[in-house]
Design a protein around this motif. Structure first.
Motif, PDB file in Angstrom:
ATOM      1  N   ASN A 235       5.989 -17.748  21.541  1.00  0.00           N
ATOM      2  CA  ASN A 235       6.447 -18.445  20.334  1.00  0.00           C
ATOM      3  C   ASN A 235       7.525 -17.659  19.601  1.00  0.00           C
ATOM      4  O   ASN A 235       8.427 -18.241  19.001  1.00  0.00           O
ATOM      5  N   ALA A 236       7.399 -16.333  19.620  1.00  0.00           N
ATOM      6  CA  ALA A 236       8.412 -15.503  18.953  1.00  0.00           C
ATOM      7  C   ALA A 236       9.755 -15.686  19.660  1.00  0.00           C
ATOM      8  O   ALA A 236      10.795 -15.876  19.004  1.00  0.00           O
ATOM      9  N   ILE A 237       9.757 -15.672  20.987  1.00  0.00           N
ATOM     10  CA  ILE A 237      11.011 -15.822  21.738  1.00  0.00           C
ATOM     11  C   ILE A 237      11.606 -17.211  21.491  1.00  0.00           C
ATOM     12  O   ILE A 237      12.820 -17.343  21.287  1.00  0.00           O
ATOM     13  N   SER A 238      10.735 -18.214  21.432  1.00  0.00           N
ATOM     14  CA  SER A 238      11.263 -19.559  21.173  1.00  0.00           C
ATOM     15  C   SER A 238      11.830 -19.617  19.747  1.00  0.00           C
ATOM     16  O   SER A 238      12.878 -20.231  19.503  1.00  0.00           O
ATOM     17  N   GLY A 239      11.175 -18.951  18.803  1.00  0.00           N
ATOM     18  CA  GLY A 239      11.673 -18.887  17.420  1.00  0.00           C
ATOM     19  C   GLY A 239      13.016 -18.155  17.367  1.00  0.00           C
ATOM     20  O   GLY A 239      13.949 -18.592  16.687  1.00  0.00           O
ATOM     21  N   ALA A 240      13.110 -17.049  18.094  1.00  0.00           N
ATOM     22  CA  ALA A 240      14.365 -16.280  18.108  1.00  0.00           C
ATOM     23  C   ALA A 240      15.481 -17.153  18.676  1.00  0.00           C
ATOM     24  O   ALA A 240      16.598 -17.180  18.142  1.00  0.00           O
ATOM     25  N   ARG A 241      15.156 -17.922  19.738  1.00  0.00           N
ATOM     26  CA  ARG A 241      16.177 -18.781  20.362  1.00  0.00           C
ATOM     27  C   ARG A 241      16.672 -19.830  19.362  1.00  0.00           C
ATOM     28  O   ARG A 241      17.868 -20.042  19.210  1.00  0.00           O
ATOM     29  N   GLN A 242      15.721 -20.443  18.631  1.00  0.00           N
ATOM     30  CA  GLN A 242      16.129 -21.453  17.636  1.00  0.00           C
ATOM     31  C   GLN A 242      16.990 -20.831  16.543  1.00  0.00           C
ATOM     32  O   GLN A 242      17.978 -21.406  16.116  1.00  0.00           O
ATOM     33  N   ASN A 243      16.598 -19.640  16.115  1.00  0.00           N
ATOM     34  CA  ASN A 243      17.360 -18.979  15.045  1.00  0.00           C
ATOM     35  C   ASN A 243      18.781 -18.633  15.507  1.00  0.00           C
ATOM     36  O   ASN A 243      19.758 -18.881  14.805  1.00  0.00           O
ATOM     37  N   LEU A 244      18.883 -18.043  16.700  1.00  0.00           N
ATOM     38  CA  LEU A 244      20.212 -17.625  17.166  1.00  0.00           C
ATOM     39  C   LEU A 244      21.096 -18.854  17.442  1.00  0.00           C
ATOM     40  O   LEU A 244      22.304 -18.816  17.205  1.00  0.00           O
ATOM     41  N   ASP A 245      20.469 -19.922  17.900  1.00  0.00           N
ATOM     42  CA  ASP A 245      21.195 -21.192  18.076  1.00  0.00           C
ATOM     43  C   ASP A 245      21.743 -21.674  16.742  1.00  0.00           C
ATOM     44  O   ASP A 245      22.870 -22.142  16.646  1.00  0.00           O
ATOM     45  N   TRP A 246      20.896 -21.615  15.719  1.00  0.00           N
ATOM     46  CA  TRP A 246      21.258 -22.067  14.368  1.00  0.00           C
ATOM     47  C   TRP A 246      22.471 -21.291  13.835  1.00  0.00           C
ATOM     48  O   TRP A 246      23.337 -21.837  13.162  1.00  0.00           O
ATOM     49  N   PHE A 247      22.524 -19.988  14.186  1.00  0.00           N
ATOM     50  CA  PHE A 247      23.670 -19.171  13.750  1.00  0.00           C
ATOM     51  C   PHE A 247      24.930 -19.490  14.561  1.00  0.00           C
ATOM     52  O   PHE A 247      26.007 -19.009  14.239  1.00  0.00           O
ATOM     53  N   LYS A 248      24.749 -20.241  15.665  1.00  0.00           N
ATOM     54  CA  LYS A 248      25.863 -20.615  16.553  1.00  0.00           C
ATOM     55  C   LYS A 248      26.510 -19.385  17.208  1.00  0.00           C
ATOM     56  O   LYS A 248      27.737 -19.335  17.391  1.00  0.00           O
ATOM     57  N   PHE A 249      25.704 -18.390  17.532  1.00  0.00           N
ATOM     58  CA  PHE A 249      26.255 -17.245  18.259  1.00  0.00           C
ATOM     59  C   PHE A 249      26.579 -17.674  19.683  1.00  0.00           C
ATOM     60  O   PHE A 249      25.928 -18.576  20.236  1.00  0.00           O
ATOM     61  N   ASP A 250      27.543 -17.011  20.273  1.00  0.00           N
ATOM     62  CA  ASP A 250      27.930 -17.299  21.646  1.00  0.00           C
ATOM     63  C   ASP A 250      26.781 -16.878  22.576  1.00  0.00           C
ATOM     64  O   ASP A 250      26.349 -15.727  22.551  1.00  0.00           O
ATOM     65  N   LYS A 251      26.313 -17.821  23.395  1.00  0.00           N
ATOM     66  CA  LYS A 251      25.113 -17.561  24.215  1.00  0.00           C
ATOM     67  C   LYS A 251      25.316 -16.426  25.202  1.00  0.00           C
ATOM     68  O   LYS A 251      24.355 -15.796  25.642  1.00  0.00           O
ATOM     69  N   LYS A 252      26.579 -16.155  25.548  1.00  0.00           N
ATOM     70  CA  LYS A 252      26.751 -15.063  26.502  1.00  0.00           C
ATOM     71  C   LYS A 252      26.605 -13.675  25.837  1.00  0.00           C
ATOM     72  O   LYS A 252      26.571 -12.655  26.509  1.00  0.00           O
ATOM     73  N   ASP A 253      26.489 -13.656  24.512  1.00  0.00           N
ATOM     74  CA  ASP A 253      26.335 -12.371  23.816  1.00  0.00           C
ATOM     75  C   ASP A 253      24.877 -11.962  23.625  1.00  0.00           C
ATOM     76  O   ASP A 253      24.590 -10.903  23.087  1.00  0.00           O
ATOM     77  N   TYR A 254      23.939 -12.848  23.999  1.00  0.00           N
ATOM     78  CA  TYR A 254      22.538 -12.436  23.856  1.00  0.00           C
ATOM     79  C   TYR A 254      21.671 -12.898  25.012  1.00  0.00           C
ATOM     80  O   TYR A 254      21.965 -13.883  25.679  1.00  0.00           O
ATOM     81  N   GLU A 255      20.590 -12.108  25.212  1.00  0.00           N
ATOM     82  CA  GLU A 255      19.631 -12.430  26.261  1.00  0.00           C
ATOM     83  C   GLU A 255      18.250 -12.275  25.631  1.00  0.00           C
ATOM     84  O   GLU A 255      17.997 -11.287  24.940  1.00  0.00           O
ATOM     85  N   LEU A 256      17.383 -13.279  25.840  1.00  0.00           N
ATOM     86  CA  LEU A 256      16.029 -13.203  25.277  1.00  0.00           C
ATOM     87  C   LEU A 256      15.028 -13.203  26.427  1.00  0.00           C
ATOM     88  O   LEU A 256      15.127 -14.031  27.338  1.00  0.00           O
ATOM     89  N   ILE A 257      14.095 -12.279  26.386  1.00  0.00           N
ATOM     90  CA  ILE A 257      13.154 -12.128  27.497  1.00  0.00           C
ATOM     91  C   ILE A 257      11.725 -12.183  26.955  1.00  0.00           C
ATOM     92  O   ILE A 257      11.376 -11.423  26.040  1.00  0.00           O
ATOM     93  N   ASN A 258      10.924 -13.078  27.519  1.00  0.00           N
ATOM     94  CA  ASN A 258       9.532 -13.192  27.096  1.00  0.00           C
ATOM     95  C   ASN A 258       8.666 -12.366  28.052  1.00  0.00           C
ATOM     96  O   ASN A 258       8.207 -12.853  29.065  1.00  0.00           O
ATOM     97  N   GLU A 259       8.466 -11.093  27.687  1.00  0.00           N
ATOM     98  CA  GLU A 259       7.698 -10.198  28.558  1.00  0.00           C
ATOM     99  C   GLU A 259       7.116  -9.060  27.730  1.00  0.00           C
ATOM    100  O   GLU A 259       7.516  -8.850  26.578  1.00  0.00           O
ATOM    101  N   ASP A 260       6.225  -8.312  28.348  1.00  0.00           N
ATOM    102  CA  ASP A 260       5.684  -7.118  27.707  1.00  0.00           C
ATOM    103  C   ASP A 260       6.712  -5.991  27.876  1.00  0.00           C
ATOM    104  O   ASP A 260       7.132  -5.705  28.997  1.00  0.00           O
ATOM    105  N   SER A 261       7.118  -5.384  26.764  1.00  0.00           N
ATOM    106  CA  SER A 261       8.179  -4.379  26.831  1.00  0.00           C
ATOM    107  C   SER A 261       7.771  -3.096  27.544  1.00  0.00           C
ATOM    108  O   SER A 261       8.617  -2.253  27.845  1.00  0.00           O
TER     109      SER A 261
END
Ligand SMILES: C[S@@+](CC[C@H](N)C(=O)[O-])C[C@H]1O[C@@H](n2cnc3c(N)ncnc32)[C@H](O)[C@@H]1O
Length: 368
Positions: A235-261
């Motif tokens: 849910n956190a990763i999905s929230g981060a994706r929605q937030n970064l989308d909302w800011f309209k950042f260029d998708k090639k500038d970020y990568e989101l990974i749903n995993e144990d660090s």
């Protein structure tokens, strides 16, 4: 180039942030002097007009217009540069970082009279409660047209504030983004400070291995820093994706990974800036043994994460950690143990907390 930085509530942290920023900007601080929350610095190159936006712990920035002994300053206060507005009415204030405040104020008033300006002095009546308990005054009125400052005793500096922190846009991006998680969130202010302490530059890659809904990622992307965010919570990763989308950042500038660090893999990054889980939000001051348990859990987690990523990170590793109130004191994690188990070095540690907060933060800046 000499400037006055009016620092925010945690002076030690703000100062570290300012120095770290100029180090990475290859605009070295040549000289500096501090009085209360006023930091006077000389840097080699002029600042950009929007520099204040890059800092989390700076209220405003002013340019020195004249410096010297008292007479030189009194005679040198320029005419035209003082008021940039039109009309003949001016509300102004004078930040006081010098025992020469009275003399300077008298001269200013005379100048305004000679220039036929109806100038009204507004006192600094707002209050910031600084970390450590002292109160500092800041302008409370939005109707102030110009803020001047006087700084220093032997050598005196007089100047004008030229950049102010835009709190409304900071608040807007904090409060209006689609996904917020009140209890776990880090403010844009602290996020920017961690980013600056990490020494990351634009176009480099920052890793946040506990990215949550992405407050650090968003602040880095605003500064044109590329980011990788990891969180084990879907849910956190999905929230981060929605937030970064909302800011309209260029998708090639970020990568989101749903995993144990402690297991996730990345190619490489230049630095880490992160706020891991700081343990439960406590409503009551805990027993020492419970605080110790939280700290040990934290130590084990951060060691695993650092060891997983350290070979892929070329620069600094900056993280917050629990700084827990126990009785009248606060306890922090065993950094020596973390250093020993990761082979990293401590550059510095700085506390960040509010008096009424049971779990504050100790911020660590490490490198290899
Ligand atoms: C304090 S929050 C981070 C808040 C974030 N800075 C923000 O503004 O949303 C800590 C996050 O770390 C995540 N987390 C905890 N342990 C983790 C692990 N081992 N690997 C990846 N993420 C983890 C949690 O799911 C939580 O979202």
């Amino acid at each position: 180039m000499k400037y006055l930085f009016v620092l925010g509530r945690n002076i030690e942290l703000s100062k570290a942030e300012v120095f770290s920023y100029f180090e990475k900007a290859k605009n070295p601080v040549l000289e500096s002097e501090i009085d209360k929350n006023g930091l006077l610095i000389e840097v080699a190159n002029p600042l950009e007009n929007n520099s204040v936006d890059f800092f989390g712990g700076v209220i405003s920035i002013g340019k020195v217009l004249v410096s010297g002994n008292l007479n030189e300053v009194l005679n040198g206060i320029p005419k035209g540069d003082l008021y940039s507005g039109t009309g003949n009415k001016l509300n102004y204030t004078l930040w006081d970082f010098s025992k020469n405040y009275g003399e300077i104020l008298k001269t200013l008033k005379e100048k305004f009279r000679n220039e036929k300006l109806k100038a009204t002095l507004k006192h600094l009546t707002g209050n910031v409660k600084m970390q450590g308990g002292k109160n500092f005054e800041i302008p409370s009125s939005k109707l102030i047209d110009e803020e001047y400052f006087v700084f220093g005793e032997e050598k005196i500096y007089f100047g004008k504030i030229s950049q102010r922190c835009d709190y409304s846009s900071l608040e807007k991006r904090d409060m209006k983004k689609p996904v917020r998680r009140e209890s776990l969130a880090i403010s844009p202010r602290v996020a920017k400070i961690l980013i600056n302490l990490s020494g990351i530059k634009s176009d480099e890659v920052l890793l946040d291995p506990f990215c949550g809904v992405g407050a650090i990622l968003q602040e880095a992307l605003i500064q044109k820093i590329k980011v990788i965010g990891i969180d084990k919570d879907k849910n956190a990763i999905s929230g981060a994706r929605q937030n970064l989308d909302w800011f309209k950042f260029d998708k090639k500038d970020y990568e989101l990974i749903n995993e144990d660090s402690s297991k996730a893999k990345i190619l490489e990054a230049n630095a880490i800036a992160t706020e891991p889980d700081l343990g439960e939000t406590l409503k009551k001051i805990p027993q020492k043994k419970d605080a110790q348990k939280t700290l040990e859990k934290f130590e084990n987690l951060i060691v695993k994460i650092i060891n997983n990523f350290k070979n892929k990170i070329s620069g600094r590793i900056v993280f917050t950690s629990p700084y827990i109130r126990v009785g009248k004191k606060r306890v922090k994690c065993d950094i020596e143990k973390i250093l020993e188990k990761t082979g990293l070095n401590l550059i510095y540690e700085i506390p960040e907390f509010r008096e009424n907060q049971i779990v504050g933060r100790m911020i660590y800046v490490l490198d290899k």
